[in-house]
Design a protein around this motif. Structure first.
Motif: not given
Length: 116
Positions: A70-84, A104-116
């Motif tokens: 979950p922390a990895g997902k949050r960090a990745a989604l934050f980085a995607f949002a900041l880049s956009a 949007l594409v990368g964030g959706r893919w990360i969001w749909t991955r199972p959580s650790q």
């Protein structure tokens, strides 16, 4: 080919280590890529990386279930949002839409991955 995988693993591991200290540069994806490369070039380095106390659980979760913490997902989604956001602010149309589309594409893919 073995040397190419070994070099790719070393470069990926180095980028992952740099990412531990540089904001917005991911760590875990580079470490997972390093494990992939080492699996094809150096069983000893792969064993060390998969058994590492900090990175090993992330690699094992990815390999077994395609899971991201979950922390990895949050960090990745934050980085995607900041880049956009930066793309929208600093680039002219239509170029400013490219970081948004990637986010949007990368964030959706990360969001749909199972959580650790």
């Amino acid at each position: 080919m073995r040397l190419a995988y070994l070099a790719g693993g070393a470069i990926s591991l180095l980028l992952g280590l740099v990412g531990a200290f540089v904001p917005l540069l991911p760590t875990v994806p580079f470490v997972i890529l390093a494990a992939f490369c080492f699996a094809r070039s150096s069983p000893r380095l792969e064993t060390w990386l998969v058994g590492h106390r900090r990175f090993g659980p992330h690699i094992q979760a990815w390999r077994s279930r395609g899971a991201i913490s979950p922390a990895g997902k949050r960090a990745a989604l934050f980085a995607f949002a900041l880049s956009a956001l930066l793309g929208l602010m600093l680039l002219a149309l239509p170029w400013s839409l490219i970081p948004l589309l990637v986010a949007l594409v990368g964030g959706r893919w990360i969001w749909t991955r199972p959580s650790q």
